[in-house]
Design a protein around this motif. Structure first.
Motif, PDB file in Angstrom:
ATOM      1  N   LEU A  93      58.803  45.589  86.155  1.00  0.00           N
ATOM      2  CA  LEU A  93      59.168  46.787  85.415  1.00  0.00           C
ATOM      3  C   LEU A  93      59.106  46.535  83.909  1.00  0.00           C
ATOM      4  O   LEU A  93      58.809  47.454  83.134  1.00  0.00           O
ATOM      5  N   ALA A  94      59.355  45.307  83.488  1.00  0.00           N
ATOM      6  CA  ALA A  94      59.188  44.968  82.068  1.00  0.00           C
ATOM      7  C   ALA A  94      57.728  45.103  81.665  1.00  0.00           C
ATOM      8  O   ALA A  94      57.404  45.638  80.595  1.00  0.00           O
ATOM      9  N   MET A  95      56.815  44.627  82.535  1.00  0.00           N
ATOM     10  CA  MET A  95      55.378  44.763  82.263  1.00  0.00           C
ATOM     11  C   MET A  95      54.976  46.229  82.214  1.00  0.00           C
ATOM     12  O   MET A  95      54.198  46.654  81.357  1.00  0.00           O
ATOM     13  N   MET A  96      55.524  47.009  83.144  1.00  0.00           N
ATOM     14  CA  MET A  96      55.238  48.449  83.151  1.00  0.00           C
ATOM     15  C   MET A  96      55.730  49.106  81.862  1.00  0.00           C
ATOM     16  O   MET A  96      55.054  49.953  81.279  1.00  0.00           O
ATOM     17  N   GLY A  97      56.914  48.706  81.433  1.00  0.00           N
ATOM     18  CA  GLY A  97      57.540  49.334  80.283  1.00  0.00           C
ATOM     19  C   GLY A  97      56.735  49.235  79.009  1.00  0.00           C
ATOM     20  O   GLY A  97      56.724  50.162  78.201  1.00  0.00           O
ATOM     21  N   TYR A 125      54.243  50.994  68.959  1.00  0.00           N
ATOM     22  CA  TYR A 125      54.788  49.684  69.311  1.00  0.00           C
ATOM     23  C   TYR A 125      56.299  49.768  69.539  1.00  0.00           C
ATOM     24  O   TYR A 125      56.862  48.987  70.323  1.00  0.00           O
ATOM     25  N   ILE A 126      56.961  50.740  68.910  1.00  0.00           N
ATOM     26  CA  ILE A 126      58.388  50.942  69.162  1.00  0.00           C
ATOM     27  C   ILE A 126      58.609  51.420  70.595  1.00  0.00           C
ATOM     28  O   ILE A 126      59.497  50.925  71.301  1.00  0.00           O
ATOM     29  N   ASP A 127      57.776  52.390  71.031  1.00  0.00           N
ATOM     30  CA  ASP A 127      57.858  52.870  72.419  1.00  0.00           C
ATOM     31  C   ASP A 127      57.643  51.716  73.390  1.00  0.00           C
ATOM     32  O   ASP A 127      58.322  51.612  74.415  1.00  0.00           O
ATOM     33  N   SER A 128      56.688  50.876  73.070  1.00  0.00           N
ATOM     34  CA  SER A 128      56.352  49.754  73.951  1.00  0.00           C
ATOM     35  C   SER A 128      57.506  48.756  74.034  1.00  0.00           C
ATOM     36  O   SER A 128      57.863  48.288  75.125  1.00  0.00           O
ATOM     37  N   LEU A 129      58.094  48.426  72.896  1.00  0.00           N
ATOM     38  CA  LEU A 129      59.214  47.481  72.894  1.00  0.00           C
ATOM     39  C   LEU A 129      60.434  48.063  73.586  1.00  0.00           C
ATOM     40  O   LEU A 129      61.137  47.361  74.338  1.00  0.00           O
ATOM     41  N   LEU A 130      60.695  49.361  73.382  1.00  0.00           N
ATOM     42  CA  LEU A 130      61.804  50.003  74.083  1.00  0.00           C
ATOM     43  C   LEU A 130      61.545  50.043  75.585  1.00  0.00           C
ATOM     44  O   LEU A 130      62.470  49.902  76.399  1.00  0.00           O
ATOM     45  N   GLY A 131      60.280  50.223  75.957  1.00  0.00           N
ATOM     46  CA  GLY A 131      59.918  50.193  77.366  1.00  0.00           C
ATOM     47  C   GLY A 131      60.154  48.827  77.977  1.00  0.00           C
ATOM     48  O   GLY A 131      60.635  48.704  79.109  1.00  0.00           O
TER      49      GLY A 131
END
Length: 257
Positions: free
Chosen positions: A187-191, A149-155
């Motif tokens: 790009l936010a959705m992609m991240g 979830y950290i990777d996802s939020l940073l993305g």
């Protein structure tokens, strides 16, 4: 990953059927029409397409690419989208196996297909896909073994934040809008699904591909440097490239250093 050819065929046919629905979304979402009702119809004469004329790809071939009623030509893009959808379904299963990971990535790619063709046609990226897509794909990212979830939020932050900074800087310097808010939300959705490393990869690939294709189009059409080119399709190319080849390309790059 090797999969049985019977599974490949089944997955491909499934992807074709999803592609048929994606065509409906591509046509109807920009004009705010329901993607459920009424059933599919000819865009030229309004003829309600019968179920036996609505078989992905096969019906197009049997009808010779024309409407049964008015005999007007049907765009080749309809079977093309269906075939692309089918191929990506097979590619996802081939890469990730029959797993939740394959399903998540295929649904994500299906959304990108809809966004790509809508952006090409109308120069818009529909909020009705990207805004719900952010929380949906954030939750879906928990099905991915390599994502936290950290990777996802940073993305999310790097995806939306990086393009917002670019758009804000361009507008401040040029005194006009250069990048739409749709690209930022996309790009936010992609991240949230591919993480911050995927965002960096996507930005690099999309910028490179977009520049090369933009220059080729300008040279071919003799247009000036102010030619407007939709950026959403290039972001989609970058994100899909990362899903299937990102780790290999990154490893190859660092081995060169």
């Amino acid at each position: 990953m090797m999969i049985d050819y019977q599974i490949e065929i089944t997955v491909f046919v499934f992807g074709l059927c999803i592609g048929s629905f994606l065509n409906v979304c591509i046509f109807r979402l920009p004009i705010s029409k329901s993607v459920v009702r009424p059933r599919s119809m000819c865009p030229k004469c309004g003829y309600m397409i019968r179920s036996y004329d609505n078989i992905p790809v096969l019906s197009y071939l049997m009808l010779g690419g024309k409407c049964r009623q008015c005999r007007e030509a049907i765009s080749f893009r309809y079977p093309m989208v269906e075939i692309i959808s089918g191929l990506f379904a097979v590619a996802a299963v081939y890469k990730f196996g029959l797993t939740p990971e394959a399903i998540v990535y295929y649904v994500f790619i299906a959304c990108l297909l809809v966004i790509t063709f809508i952006d090409i046609d109308h120069r818009i990226i529909p909020d009705m896909i990207t805004l719900p897509g952010i929380p949906i794909f954030f939750l879906a990212s928990f099905a991915l073994p390599d994502m936290t979830y950290i990777d996802s939020l940073l993305g999310l932050l790097s995806g939306g934040g990086s393009l917002y900074l670019v758009a804000w800087t361009y507008q401040a310097l040029a005194k006009k809008e250069g990048m739409g808010g749709g690209d930022i939300k996309l790009l936010a959705m992609m991240g949230v699904l591919i993480g911050w490393k995927g965002v960096l990869f996507t930005i690099f690939v999309s910028s490179l591909v977009g520049t090369l294709i933009g220059l080729a189009v300008m040279l071919y059409t003799r247009a000036n440097m102010k030619l407007a080119v939709p950026f959403g399709p290039f972001l989609a190319v970058g994100a899909v490239s990362y899903i299937f080849f990102g780790n290999e390309i990154i490893a190859w790059y660092f081995n060169l250093l």
